[in-house]
Motif scaffolding. Sequence first.
Motif, PDB file in Angstrom:
ATOM      1  N   MET A   1       0.848  -1.191   0.000  1.00 20.81           N
ATOM      2  CA  MET A   1       0.000   0.000   0.000  1.00 20.81           C
ATOM      3  C   MET A   1       0.880   1.236   0.000  1.00 20.81           C
ATOM      4  O   MET A   1       1.988   1.206   0.485  1.00 20.81           O
ATOM      5  CB  MET A   1      -0.870  -0.029   1.248  1.00 20.81           C
ATOM      6  CG  MET A   1      -1.805  -1.227   1.172  1.00 20.81           C
ATOM      7  SD  MET A   1      -2.802  -1.381   2.622  1.00 20.81           S
ATOM      8  CE  MET A   1      -3.391  -3.042   2.412  1.00 20.81           C
ATOM      9  N   SER A   2       0.384   2.298  -0.524  1.00 19.46           N
ATOM     10  CA  SER A   2       1.312   3.380  -0.780  1.00 19.46           C
ATOM     11  C   SER A   2       1.054   4.573   0.121  1.00 19.46           C
ATOM     12  O   SER A   2      -0.042   5.092   0.167  1.00 19.46           O
ATOM     13  CB  SER A   2       1.233   3.777  -2.242  1.00 19.46           C
ATOM     14  OG  SER A   2       0.304   4.804  -2.424  1.00 19.46           O
ATOM     15  N   PRO A   3       2.056   4.990   0.861  1.00 22.67           N
ATOM     16  CA  PRO A   3       1.876   6.142   1.715  1.00 22.67           C
ATOM     17  C   PRO A   3       2.079   7.383   0.879  1.00 22.67           C
ATOM     18  O   PRO A   3       2.783   7.355  -0.109  1.00 22.67           O
ATOM     19  CB  PRO A   3       3.016   6.005   2.694  1.00 22.67           C
ATOM     20  CG  PRO A   3       4.105   5.428   1.885  1.00 22.67           C
ATOM     21  CD  PRO A   3       3.438   4.535   0.876  1.00 22.67           C
TER      22      PRO A   3
ATOM     23  N   GLU B   1       9.356   2.513  -0.680  1.00 25.54           N
ATOM     24  CA  GLU B   1       8.563   1.284  -0.771  1.00 25.54           C
ATOM     25  C   GLU B   1       9.455   0.049  -0.714  1.00 25.54           C
ATOM     26  O   GLU B   1       9.127  -0.938  -0.073  1.00 25.54           O
ATOM     27  CB  GLU B   1       7.712   1.275  -2.042  1.00 25.54           C
ATOM     28  CG  GLU B   1       6.533   2.233  -1.997  1.00 25.54           C
ATOM     29  CD  GLU B   1       5.638   2.046  -0.775  1.00 25.54           C
ATOM     30  OE1 GLU B   1       5.659   0.960  -0.154  1.00 25.54           O
ATOM     31  OE2 GLU B   1       4.946   3.008  -0.419  1.00 25.54           O
TER      32      GLU B   1
ATOM     33  N   HIS C   1       3.915  -3.031   7.814  1.00 24.90           N
ATOM     34  CA  HIS C   1       4.387  -2.229   6.680  1.00 24.90           C
ATOM     35  C   HIS C   1       3.947  -0.761   6.875  1.00 24.90           C
ATOM     36  O   HIS C   1       4.745   0.157   6.729  1.00 24.90           O
ATOM     37  CB  HIS C   1       3.795  -2.838   5.398  1.00 24.90           C
ATOM     38  CG  HIS C   1       4.174  -2.164   4.126  1.00 24.90           C
ATOM     39  ND1 HIS C   1       4.990  -2.755   3.183  1.00 24.90           N
ATOM     40  CD2 HIS C   1       3.838  -0.957   3.623  1.00 24.90           C
ATOM     41  CE1 HIS C   1       5.138  -1.928   2.154  1.00 24.90           C
ATOM     42  NE2 HIS C   1       4.445  -0.825   2.396  1.00 24.90           N
TER      43      HIS C   1
ATOM     44  N   HIS D   1       6.182   2.792   7.715  1.00 24.84           N
ATOM     45  CA  HIS D   1       6.177   4.009   6.886  1.00 24.84           C
ATOM     46  C   HIS D   1       6.280   5.283   7.733  1.00 24.84           C
ATOM     47  O   HIS D   1       6.531   6.356   7.196  1.00 24.84           O
ATOM     48  CB  HIS D   1       4.934   4.066   6.008  1.00 24.84           C
ATOM     49  CG  HIS D   1       5.098   3.405   4.674  1.00 24.84           C
ATOM     50  ND1 HIS D   1       6.191   3.646   3.863  1.00 24.84           N
ATOM     51  CD2 HIS D   1       4.321   2.521   3.999  1.00 24.84           C
ATOM     52  CE1 HIS D   1       6.065   2.934   2.756  1.00 24.84           C
ATOM     53  NE2 HIS D   1       4.946   2.241   2.817  1.00 24.84           N
TER      54      HIS D   1
ATOM     55  N   TYR E   1       8.722  -1.962  -5.762  1.00 21.81           N
ATOM     56  CA  TYR E   1       8.654  -2.678  -4.496  1.00 21.81           C
ATOM     57  C   TYR E   1       9.605  -3.873  -4.510  1.00 21.81           C
ATOM     58  O   TYR E   1      10.467  -4.017  -3.659  1.00 21.81           O
ATOM     59  CB  TYR E   1       7.231  -3.177  -4.225  1.00 21.81           C
ATOM     60  CG  TYR E   1       6.222  -2.117  -3.860  1.00 21.81           C
ATOM     61  CD1 TYR E   1       5.924  -1.080  -4.736  1.00 21.81           C
ATOM     62  CD2 TYR E   1       5.550  -2.145  -2.647  1.00 21.81           C
ATOM     63  CE1 TYR E   1       4.978  -0.110  -4.412  1.00 21.81           C
ATOM     64  CE2 TYR E   1       4.595  -1.177  -2.299  1.00 21.81           C
ATOM     65  CZ  TYR E   1       4.316  -0.169  -3.192  1.00 21.81           C
ATOM     66  OH  TYR E   1       3.382   0.779  -2.864  1.00 21.81           O
TER      67      TYR E   1
HETATM   68 ZN   LIG Z   1       4.113   0.925   1.310  1.00 28.86          ZN
END
Ligand SMILES: [Zn+2]
Length: 663
Positions: A1-3, A307, A285, A289, A365
């Motif tokens: 998942m992307s911060p 990532e 994860h 972050h 990633y």
């Molecule tokens: Zn992430």
Amino acid sequence: MSPRGWGVVFALLAAPAFADPARLELDARLDPATRELRARGVLVVGRGAAEIALAARFRVDSFAVDGRRDALAGLVREGRRVWRLPAAALERRVEIAWHGTLDPLDESLSHRDTLGDARLVAGERGSFLPGSTLWHPTVADGLAGYRVAIAVPAGQKALVAGRIVEEHESGGEYRARFEFPHPADGIDLIAGPYQVENREVRTAAGTPLRLRTYFHREIAPLAAGYLDSVQNYIDRYEGWIGAYPYSEFSVVSSPTPTGFGMPTLTYLGIDVLRLPFIRVTSLGHEVLHNWWGNGVMVDYARGNWSEGLTTFMADYRYKEDQGVEAAREMRLEWLRDFAAMPAGEDRPLNRFVARHHSASQIVGYNKAAMTFVMLRDLIGGEAFDAGIREFWRAQRFRAASWSDLQRAFEQASKRDLSAFFAQWLDRAGAPALRIAEVRLVASGNSWQVAANLVQSAPPYDLRVPLVLRTERGPQVRVVDMRAGRQVVTFEADARPNALALDPELRLFRRLAAGEAPPILRQVMVDPATVVAILSGGAAADAARKLAGRLLDYAATEYSPDAPLPDAPLLAIGLAGEVDAWLAAKGQAPQPSIFAANATAWVWAARRSDGRALVAVSAHDAAALAVLLRPLPHYGRQSWIAFDGAKVIERGVWPSIPQEVPLD
Ligand SMILES: [Zn+2]
């Protein structure tokens, strides 16, 4: 998942940066039932020329610079209202009041629909105001820090990233104040009908910490377990990296299948939070972050390292905790995904900014995480960990790049790592390696093995693990290889049986055909993939919808009667027609391993001409139609059997290591 996915979007849309970051004090009232937002704020802007922007959908009730109301009229441009402030001798106080109606929440949106699409939504089940939508005024360089007061009707709770200073409920209203003293791209505001679980703790390093869950009623019983896990993760990463940089962490539920990490919180879909494995994978994860991506920010202009480092120190490390086999399995998945990626999709790692589709995930990633695996193999675990701590110490609350990481690891290992970083960051692709020939010479009780190693051009500088299997166990050797060809010799005092090349998969390389068995993803991510619809009527409609859902790119259809196209192929139809078509084209029939009682069968194969084929074969049109939702999630499988929408069997064809027998 992307911060900070939103941050990226904002950075790309922003005008050329000519302002300093501003400080914002904000007072907002949100009514999720009417979707009405009313807010006022004071933006303190530095002395340089500045451009203040606010989404054009809002009505501006007042705008004043240092108390002068008629100072400036905003211009509307590309959905934003923009005010230009010339440079001045002193910093300016800009007061703005605005209001507007947000879009209704649509709970049916899928993860795919919501990820790249920053929308302002409000509703009683949940409201989400990402900073990148410019729901509050800001300048191109973002905020140096902020203070926010939020009010929502009683029964709702609202929050933003940061320290909660005060909260209370009175007069039918919940009010809370937050403070965030660090740089931020914008303010993400979240509200919902939350039950809050609060825990005040100290980390192992002694830092006081407020942990919270903001959960919808239906998942409230999961709160205690989530709080335990968050605490464990924070202790783990404090010990590994350095003190947790904030005073809080909250897990917040979303009615849509979202997954975001912001500083001090993570915002995850209710259905995601319900999955038992989230606590042992994605949650760690997201907590990590707070160090990588938020605590140390990403200098996006020079690529996104966060990532890969987070995947390595979270997802991959949890596999290492499980054992060497689990960790190897994850490396195999990464390499198999890379092998399944069409060549034209590949990009150098330093060009990765954010995940848009599977190809960018495979590089940003997986390849990045594998680069950290190789780096740790190269410099050793102790120097690696020292480098991590040094990077954190030097870069906390700054925007850092790959070269800052390189410098930290060079300092810790006392080595020049420029060649290592250059080949894995600046070059697209990966080396292909093989044992070209082996000679075995026996003399009495000793054996000599000479192997010719070959790698693709131009060569990489590699440390290649070789394993000589003998009657008395394996002999492991790591060979430095810089040229395209190299001869390696072994002496053994037991009869050798075989020589294996990197059987533990510790190198990021292009797997050989047997090492990378076909998986569904191969046709899903390839823009060249062609679709064959093998049945008519209702089955054809279902098949076309399914193809649209499965493929990353718009599908080109090909007539099933024509010769096989020179491209990867996705063939979909009813069982009888699929069987007949395979036979007519001289391809292998449906594999016999499948459960007979299934209603649909999906498998990946290598065609007789070496190209990829994925076949979807169903009992009837209805059995095909129900695959629409589940099937896209199984890209990493080689074969799957469905009973309706339920998976009853699945698997990956075995991966055969590169091993040359000796006799
Ligand atoms: Zn992430």
